[in-house]
Structure formats: structure tokens, C-alpha cells
Write a protein that holds these residues in place. Structure first.
Motif, mmCIF file in Angstrom:
data_model
loop_
_atom_site.group_PDB
_atom_site.id
_atom_site.type_symbol
_atom_site.label_atom_id
_atom_site.label_comp_id
_atom_site.label_asym_id
_atom_site.label_seq_id
_atom_site.Cartn_x
_atom_site.Cartn_y
_atom_site.Cartn_z
ATOM 1 N N THR A 105 -2.229 4.166 -1.475
ATOM 2 C CA THR A 105 -1.687 2.752 -1.906
ATOM 3 C C THR A 105 -2.401 1.892 -2.907
ATOM 4 O O THR A 105 -2.419 1.357 -3.821
ATOM 5 C CB THR A 105 -0.949 1.831 -1.116
ATOM 6 O OG1 THR A 105 -0.004 2.483 -0.227
ATOM 7 C CG2 THR A 105 -0.393 0.578 -1.426
ATOM 8 N N SER A 161 -3.237 3.331 -6.241
ATOM 9 C CA SER A 161 -2.352 3.677 -7.072
ATOM 10 C C SER A 161 -1.629 2.193 -7.375
ATOM 11 O O SER A 161 -1.204 1.848 -8.645
ATOM 12 C CB SER A 161 -1.133 4.333 -6.791
ATOM 13 O OG SER A 161 -0.505 3.588 -5.374
ATOM 14 N N SER A 162 -1.981 1.164 -6.554
ATOM 15 C CA SER A 162 -1.331 -0.216 -6.701
ATOM 16 C C SER A 162 -1.839 -0.932 -5.766
ATOM 17 O O SER A 162 -2.659 -0.715 -4.937
ATOM 18 C CB SER A 162 0.489 -0.088 -6.459
ATOM 19 O OG SER A 162 0.700 0.103 -5.357
ATOM 20 N N THR A 163 -1.432 -2.385 -5.830
ATOM 21 C CA THR A 163 -1.946 -3.424 -4.585
ATOM 22 C C THR A 163 -0.682 -3.995 -3.995
ATOM 23 O O THR A 163 -0.710 -5.177 -3.747
ATOM 24 C CB THR A 163 -2.803 -4.703 -5.532
ATOM 25 O OG1 THR A 163 -2.040 -5.274 -6.434
ATOM 26 C CG2 THR A 163 -4.182 -3.729 -5.955
ATOM 27 N N SER A 164 0.349 -3.231 -3.898
ATOM 28 C CA SER A 164 1.635 -3.822 -3.332
ATOM 29 C C SER A 164 1.537 -4.209 -1.997
ATOM 30 O O SER A 164 0.862 -3.304 -1.209
ATOM 31 C CB SER A 164 2.684 -2.667 -3.540
ATOM 32 O OG SER A 164 3.999 -2.954 -2.594
ATOM 33 N N LEU A 165 1.709 -5.370 -1.454
ATOM 34 C CA LEU A 165 1.724 -5.848 -0.226
ATOM 35 C C LEU A 165 2.541 -5.251 0.723
ATOM 36 O O LEU A 165 2.310 -4.993 1.924
ATOM 37 C CB LEU A 165 2.104 -7.481 -0.379
ATOM 38 C CG LEU A 165 1.958 -8.117 1.321
ATOM 39 C CD1 LEU A 165 0.851 -7.847 1.850
ATOM 40 C CD2 LEU A 165 2.279 -9.581 1.022
ATOM 41 N N ILE A 166 3.814 -4.864 0.154
ATOM 42 C CA ILE A 166 4.959 -4.048 1.133
ATOM 43 C C ILE A 166 4.272 -2.794 1.393
ATOM 44 O O ILE A 166 4.256 -2.382 2.595
ATOM 45 C CB ILE A 166 6.246 -4.044 0.134
ATOM 46 C CG1 ILE A 166 6.807 -5.191 0.239
ATOM 47 C CG2 ILE A 166 7.296 -3.048 0.993
ATOM 48 C CD1 ILE A 166 8.023 -5.297 -1.015
ATOM 49 N N LEU A 167 3.652 -2.070 0.556
ATOM 50 C CA LEU A 167 3.152 -0.560 0.898
ATOM 51 C C LEU A 167 1.911 -0.677 1.781
ATOM 52 O O LEU A 167 1.748 0.242 2.586
ATOM 53 C CB LEU A 167 2.982 0.080 -0.589
ATOM 54 C CG LEU A 167 4.119 0.377 -1.366
ATOM 55 C CD1 LEU A 167 3.454 1.158 -2.624
ATOM 56 C CD2 LEU A 167 5.191 1.334 -0.666
ATOM 57 N N THR A 168 1.286 -1.752 1.487
ATOM 58 C CA THR A 168 0.094 -1.912 2.320
ATOM 59 C C THR A 168 0.198 -2.162 3.762
ATOM 60 O O THR A 168 -0.106 -1.635 4.836
ATOM 61 C CB THR A 168 -0.921 -3.104 1.871
ATOM 62 O OG1 THR A 168 -1.290 -2.826 0.533
ATOM 63 C CG2 THR A 168 -2.280 -3.284 2.859
ATOM 64 N N TRP A 193 4.374 -11.615 7.875
ATOM 65 C CA TRP A 193 3.836 -10.677 7.467
ATOM 66 C C TRP A 193 3.095 -9.754 8.519
ATOM 67 O O TRP A 193 2.862 -8.636 8.285
ATOM 68 C CB TRP A 193 2.977 -10.581 6.208
ATOM 69 C CG TRP A 193 3.731 -10.579 4.919
ATOM 70 C CD1 TRP A 193 3.760 -11.689 4.002
ATOM 71 C CD2 TRP A 193 4.527 -9.511 4.071
ATOM 72 N NE1 TRP A 193 4.668 -11.494 2.798
ATOM 73 C CE2 TRP A 193 5.145 -10.196 2.904
ATOM 74 C CE3 TRP A 193 4.479 -8.251 4.583
ATOM 75 C CZ2 TRP A 193 5.619 -9.345 2.123
ATOM 76 C CZ3 TRP A 193 5.231 -7.394 3.524
ATOM 77 C CH2 TRP A 193 5.977 -8.246 2.529
ATOM 78 N N SER A 202 -9.699 -8.249 -2.383
ATOM 79 C CA SER A 202 -8.365 -7.932 -2.782
ATOM 80 C C SER A 202 -7.594 -7.018 -1.615
ATOM 81 O O SER A 202 -8.233 -6.379 -0.892
ATOM 82 C CB SER A 202 -8.486 -7.120 -3.850
ATOM 83 O OG SER A 202 -9.198 -5.938 -3.920
ATOM 84 N N GLN A 239 -6.512 -4.155 -2.330
ATOM 85 C CA GLN A 239 -7.066 -2.788 -2.555
ATOM 86 C C GLN A 239 -8.279 -2.684 -2.025
ATOM 87 O O GLN A 239 -8.263 -1.484 -1.183
ATOM 88 C CB GLN A 239 -7.229 -2.576 -4.182
ATOM 89 C CG GLN A 239 -7.440 -1.249 -4.676
ATOM 90 C CD GLN A 239 -7.514 -1.242 -6.139
ATOM 91 O OE1 GLN A 239 -8.038 -2.190 -6.737
ATOM 92 N NE2 GLN A 239 -7.303 0.063 -6.698
#
Length: 418
Positions: free
Chosen positions: A311, A314-321, A266, A381, A383
Motif C-alpha cells: 500500500t 502504491s498509494s497513501t490510502s487510509l482505508i488500505l493502511t 478509525w 505520512s 506511507q
């Protein structure tokens, strides 16, 4: 072709660049390669996981501790002998890790190892600027930065793989051995730039070493608003990346329960983006001024940080982060070397002293900012990390606005064939 200001043969020039690159690489590897093992280190010493980001921040703070003295000493006694001393100190501190038995001793060694980073910033960077002309020096620093970025890009992966066969103590011992080889390369190929007559007939005379004069010079730098603003901007621009390096093991391996190998994978999009940014910088320098390049770099820089905030809300997406971090990192790679050059020549003081102050201010911002983000919950987190890291990075904008607004109306574009 590159125009050198110091008379160097092609073999010495290549050897010098490789030795400087190797020292910079291993100082970063000492941080990044051990990150996958940090939870193992804390478990072995029965220490809290909070020591993971603390040890990383201590490494950064170690880079600040001696810079105030290293820079002026290199102005007086020469860059070469100071860099040899720094490389030896770093190698011994890495090798000593095999003997420690407490987390406090581990953290103390991290502080000492970080001092090697101080020698890189306060001694090797000015030496490169003194050997090469402006455009070539910026290009070379960007390209060397690409090599150094192999550490956070490949360091976690390499560390994860090596830990399958070696202990974390043996990793440090290997870094100590690499430091010894690098020391030999510096001793053979590094030229002295202080007190040497350059090819253009000029000579940079040694600056007398006086604690009183050093204090005056540092105070003069602190009164130089353009210099201070640029130095603080350098630290704030890198803060989200530094916070990610320090907190990623906790966020990915502890919170999301990913493997050490997945953690390393990652890191690839983020640090690959910095490398791409450095390569774009090299292309942009052919027909753009340094100030113009920084202005262009702010677009991906700001969009990436705003994407992190969006991001997080709206979410806690690892991909978007990671996507937001990569876009931000692209802008960082495009601007970092250009901003460093502008900052270094914002004062007429000795370049070792100026570079030391740049390092102290920027690394202090990164170390203190990274510690603050960890304390206020950046490691709880994705977020929380995204919000605080993005806000920290965006704080550089007022400083950069003043720098770009007060720039000359039509600065001369760097000439790569000077």
C-alpha cells in the motif's frame, strides 16, 4: 470445567479475574483515553507535537523501569501485596496530573504511570498462570486480553466524548478514582499464590531475595537463547500496533486533519481484529498445540504487514493502511497469549522473575522501536509509517522460525479439561 490449583470459591475466582482485568484495563486506559487530548496538552504547555509519541513511549518505558525488581520481590513476598502496592502507585500518579504545569512534569508522570503496567506484567500474569492449568491459563489470558483491548478500541472514542465535557486533567482524576475501586477489589478477592499449598498438594515456596542471586538468574535467562528469542519476538510482533497507537493522533488529527471522533472511529477495525484473533485462539486451543497455533497465526500476520508495504509503495490510502493493520492484528491476537505462555515456561526460574524479564525485553523493544519509528519519520505520512512499522514487525520472523523449528515434533495438545 476449569481446574484451579489454588483453592478458591466461585465468588472469589470471579472477583479475582474481574479485579485483575480492571487493573489491566485502567493501565491501558491511562494511555489510550488521553491520546485524543494530547495535542491539547502540548498546546497548553506550549510544547512541540513531538511530545505526543514521546509521552506514549515514556509510558511504555515506565513499564520496564521496575520490572527487574518487582518480579523477584513478588517471588519472595507474594504476588498479592506487590500488586496492591502497584495499584496504589498508579492511582496516585494519575491523580497527581491535576497539579502539573509543565510538559516535563507531564512526561515524568507518564513514566511513573507506566510503572503500573510493569506490575500487571510482572505480578498479575504469573499469578494467573499459577492459579489455572495451562490451557485454561492461555484461554483466560486471551479473554482478559480482549477486555484490555477495549482500551485502544474504545479509549480514543470515550476520551473524545468525555473531552466534550471534561478537561484532560479531570480524565486523569477519574482514572485515579477507578484505581482506588480496583485496589479494594484486589484486596478483597486476590489470593496469594506464593507459600500456599495448592489443591494438587504442591507448594510454591517463597524464593529468597538476594540481589546477587537475582543478577545470576537474569544472566542465566539472557544466556537462554530460546527464552530471549521468544521475548524479543513478543516485542517485535506488537511493534506495528504500538507504533500505530503512538503516531495515530499525529497522522490522523494533525496530518490528515480528522476530528478526534473520526480518529477514534478509525481505531475500531484494528483493535476489533485483535479481539477476533483472541477468540479464534480460544477455538484453536481445543485441538492444536501452542506451537501449531502460532504457525497458523503467522499467515494473517505476515499478509497484513506485506499489504502495508504494498500500500505504501502504491498509494497513501487510509482505508488500505487500516485494512493491512487489521489483517496483521488478527494474526497478533491469535498468537500473543500462546507465545507468552511458551516464553514463560522456557525457564525454570521463579515465574515472577521470568515474567519481569519477558516484560523488560518485550516492552523495551516496543518502546525503543516506537521511538525509532517516530524519529526516522514514521509520523510524517501514512506511507512512511506503513513501511517502517511493517519492516519492524517482520523482524520477528527469524526468531519465530527458530522457535518453531526447535519445537518438539509432536507436542501434546492442551487439554481444556485437565
Amino acid at each position: 470445567m476449569q481446574r484451579t490449583l489454588i483453592v478458591m470459591g466461585p465468588v472469589q475466582m470471579i472477583g479475582f479475574c474481574l479485579a485483575i482485568t480492571a487493573f489491566e484495563l485502567i493501565t491501558y486506559m491511562a494511555s489510550d483515553m488521553i491520546m485524543p487530548a494530547m495535542l491539547t496538552v502540548t498546546d497548553e504547555f506550549n510544547a512541540d507535537a513531538r511530545h505526543v509519541p514521546n509521552a506514549f513511549n515514556l509510558y511504555l518505558i515506565g513499564g520496564v523501569c521496575l520490572q527487574w525488581l518487582i518480579g523477584p520481590l513478588s517471588d519472595r513476598y507474594g504476588r498479592r501485596r506487590l500488586l496492591l502496592l502497584g495499584c496504589a502507585l498508579f492511582g496516585l500518579a494519575c491523580s497527581a496530573a491535576v497539579m502539573i504545569q509543565r510538559i516535563e512534569a507531564f512526561n515524568a508522570l507518564r513514566l511513573i504511570q507506566g510503572m503500573g503496567l510493569g506490575f500487571v506484567i510482572a505480578v498479575s500474569y504469573p499469578a494467573l498462570q499459577e492459579v489455572f492449568c495451562e490451557a485454561d491459563a492461555v484461554r483466560l489470558m486471551a479473554l482478559l486480553g480482549n477486555v484490555a483491548l477495549l482500551s485502544p478500541l474504545l479509549g480514543p472514542l470515550l476520551g473524545s466524548l468525555l473531552l466534550e465535557w471534561l478537561s484532560w486533567r479531570q480524565l486523569f482524576l477519574g482514572l485515579g478514582a477507578a484505581s482506588a475501586v480496583t485496589w479494594i477489589g484486589l484486596w478483597v478477592w486476590m489470593p496469594e499464590t506464593i507459600g500456599v499449598v495448592r489443591r494438587d498438594g504442591q507448594q510454591q515456596a517463597p524464593v529468597p531475595f538476594s540481589l546477587r542471586q537475582i543478577r545470576r538468574s537474569y544472566l542465566a535467562l539472557l544466556r537462554n537463547r530460546r527464552f530471549v528469542g521468544s521475548s524479543l519476538a513478543l516485542g517485535l510482533m506488537s511493534l506495528p500496533l504500538i507504533a500505530w497507537i503512538g503516531l495515530a493522533p499525529v497522522l490522523l488529527m494533525q496530518r490528515l486533519e480528522l476530528s478526534a471522533l473520526a480518529y477514534g472511529l478509525w481505531q475500531i477495525p484494528v483493535f476489533s481484529a485483535v479481539i477476533v484473533g483472541n477468540l479464534l485462539l480460544d477455538r484453536l486451543l481445543t485441538n492444536h498445540s501452542l506451537v501449531r497455533v502460532i504457525g497458523l497465526a503467522l499467515w494473517p500476520f505476515c499478509l497484513g504487514l506485506l499489504m502495508l508495504i504494498a500500500t505504501a509503495l502504491s498509494s497513501t490510502s487510509l482505508i488500505l493502511t487500516v485494512a493491512g493493520l487489521a489483517l496483521y492484528a488478527l494474526g497478533l491476537g491469535m498468537s500473543n497469549a500462546a507465545l507468552y505462555r511458551l516464553t514463560l515456561f522456557a525457564s525454570d526460574e521463579g515465574k515472577g522473575l521470568v515474567s519481569a524479564m519477558i516484560g523488560m525485553l518485550s516492552i523495551a523493544v516496543m518502546g525503543a522501536g516506537g521511538s525509532l519509528i517516530a524519529v526516522i519519520g514514521g509520523g510524517r505520512s501514512l506511507q512512511s509509517f506503513a513501511v517502517w512499522a511493517a519492516l519492524g514487525g517482520l523482524l520477528c520472523l527469524p526468531l519465530l522460525y527458530r522457535l518453531l523449528r526447535n519445537a518438539p515434533a509432536a507436542p501434546d495438545a492442551p487439554d481444556s479439561h485437565q
